[in-house]
Design a protein around this motif. Structure first.
Motif, short mmCIF file in Angstrom:
data_model
loop_
_atom_site.label_atom_id
_atom_site.label_comp_id
_atom_site.label_asym_id
_atom_site.label_seq_id
_atom_site.Cartn_x
_atom_site.Cartn_y
_atom_site.Cartn_z
N SER A 145 0.86 -1.19 0.00
CA SER A 145 0.00 0.00 0.00
C SER A 145 0.89 1.24 0.00
N ALA A 146 0.28 2.41 -0.17
CA ALA A 146 1.04 3.66 -0.08
C ALA A 146 1.73 3.77 1.27
N TYR A 147 1.05 3.35 2.33
CA TYR A 147 1.64 3.44 3.66
C TYR A 147 2.84 2.50 3.82
N LEU A 199 -10.61 0.73 2.60
CA LEU A 199 -10.05 2.05 2.85
C LEU A 199 -9.61 2.07 4.31
N LYS A 201 -7.89 3.66 7.69
CA LYS A 201 -7.73 4.94 8.37
C LYS A 201 -6.95 4.71 9.66
N LEU A 241 3.51 10.73 2.80
CA LEU A 241 2.06 10.51 2.84
C LEU A 241 1.28 11.80 3.06
N ASN A 244 -2.12 11.91 1.79
CA ASN A 244 -3.09 10.96 2.36
C ASN A 244 -3.67 11.44 3.68
N LEU A 250 -4.36 9.34 8.60
CA LEU A 250 -3.84 8.92 7.31
C LEU A 250 -4.87 7.98 6.70
N VAL A 251 -5.25 8.24 5.48
CA VAL A 251 -6.28 7.44 4.81
C VAL A 251 -5.70 6.92 3.50
N TYR A 252 -5.76 5.61 3.29
CA TYR A 252 -5.20 5.02 2.08
C TYR A 252 -5.90 3.71 1.76
N ASP A 254 -5.97 -0.22 0.75
CA ASP A 254 -5.18 -1.44 0.86
C ASP A 254 -5.95 -2.58 0.19
#
Length: 263
Positions: A145-147, A199, A201, A241, A244, A250-252, A254
Motif C-alpha cells: 500500500s502507499a503506507y 479504505l 484509516k 504521505l 493521504n 492517514l487514509v489510504y 489497501d
C-alpha cells in the motif's frame, strides 16, 4: 521467511493493529466460508486470534475452532483474550497440525500463507484434514500500500537496507495466477481469487509509526535508533504521505487477494 514477535510486540499488535487493520480483514475473510453452527474450523497462523474468535462466534457452542500458530508469544496473547471461549490452541508448524484426517469443515488463514516455509506441504496438510467438500479461504496481501511503501523506504534510509528487505518481504506475495495454480495442484477444486479492497484509516505518522513498527518483527531495530533518527524516520513517512492526510488521520487504500477452494 516467518513472522515472529517478541517482548510486548504481541500486545501492541492486538491493541493497535487488530482494531485498525486485521479485525476488519478478518470479518471480510470469513464472508468467503459462510461458517455454520456446529462446524469445525482450523485458523492457521492465527496470531493473537482475532479471526479465531470471530469464527467461534459463527460456529457457536456446538462448533469447534482451532487456532494454530508457531509463535508462542502470539498464542499466549490469544489464549488470554479468549479465556472465556472454548477454543483449542496449537503451537505448531503448519505442516504438522496433529489433527485427524478429514476432521475439519473449513481452513482459514489471514495473511499467513506467504510466510509458510513449505507451501505445497502446508496445502497438502490442509487438504488432508478437511472433510470431503470442505472449504479453504486464505487472505494474502496484494503487494504494498502507499503506507507500507513509505514505511519501507524510511526504514531503508534510517535503519538499513537489510532491515528494509525484511519489512518489505511481508508484502512480497504470490500473484493471483500463482495462487490458483498452487491450490489447484494441491487438489482443491473450484479455486478462485477475489481481490478485496478496504479504505484504511490510521492516526497520523507521529503517533502511528512508532506503534506500528513496535508491533513488527523489526521492532528491536527501530527501538535501538537514537531519538533523533526515530524522529527523522517518522518525518520521512509523514512527508511521503502528506497527500493521504484527511483531518487527523492517514487514509489510504489497501488490497488483499482471497483465494478459495473446495476439497
Amino acid at each position: 521467511m516467518s513472522f515472529q514477535l517478541s517482548g510486548n510486540a504481541p500486545e501492541i499488535y492486538e491493541n493497535i493493529m487488530v482494531p485498525l487493520w486485521f479485525g476488519r480483514w478478518a470479518e471480510a475473510l470469513l464472508t468467503f466460508v459462510s461458517l455454520k453452527a456446529g462446524e469445525t474450523v482450523l485458523d492457521v497462523a492465527c496470531g493473537t486470534g482475532v479471526t479465531t474468535r470471530i469464527a467461534k462466534r459463527d460456529v457457536g457452542s456446538d462448533g469447534r475452532v482451532i487456532g494454530l500458530d508457531i509463535n508462542g508469544g502470539m498464542l499466549a496473547k490469544a489464549r488470554e483474550l479468549a479465556a472465556d471461549m472454548d477454543i483449542t490452541w496449537i503451537e505448531s508448524d503448519v505442516i504438522e497440525t496433529g489433527l485427524s484426517e478429514q476432521s475439519v469443515n473449513a481452513v482459514i488463514s489471514q495473511h499467513g500463507y506467504h510466510y509458510f516455509p513449505d507451501q505445497p506441504a502446508a496445502l497438502a496438510e490442509f487438504n488432508r484434514v478437511l472433510v470431503p467438500s470442505g472449504r479453504i479461504a486464505m487472505s494474502i496481501w496484494d503487494g504494498h500500500s502507499a503506507y507500507t511503501k513509505a514505511i519501507c523506504s524510511a526504514v531503508e534510509k534510517f535503519i538499513s537496507p537489510e532491515i528494509a528487505r525484511k519489512q518489505r518481504s511481508q508484502r512480497e506475495t504470490p500473484s493471483a495466477e500463482r495462487l490458483i495454480a498452487s491450490f489447484s495442484e494441491a487438489g482443491f477444486r473450484n479455486v478462485a481469487v477475489v481481490r478485496q479492497k478496504l479504505l484504511i484509516k490510521v492516526p497520523l505518522a507521529a503517533k502511528f509509526v512508532p506503534l506500528h513498527l513496535g508491533s513488527m518483527p523489526i521492532a528491536s531495530s527501530f527501538h535501538k535508533l537514537p531519538d533523533e533518527k526515530k524522529e527523522e524516520l517518522i518525518a520521512d513517512v509523514a512527508d511521503a504521505l502528506r497527500g493521504n492526510i484527511v483531518g487527523d488521520q492517514l487514509v489510504y487504500l489497501d488490497v488483499v487477494n482471497v483465494v478459495t477452494g473446495i476439497k
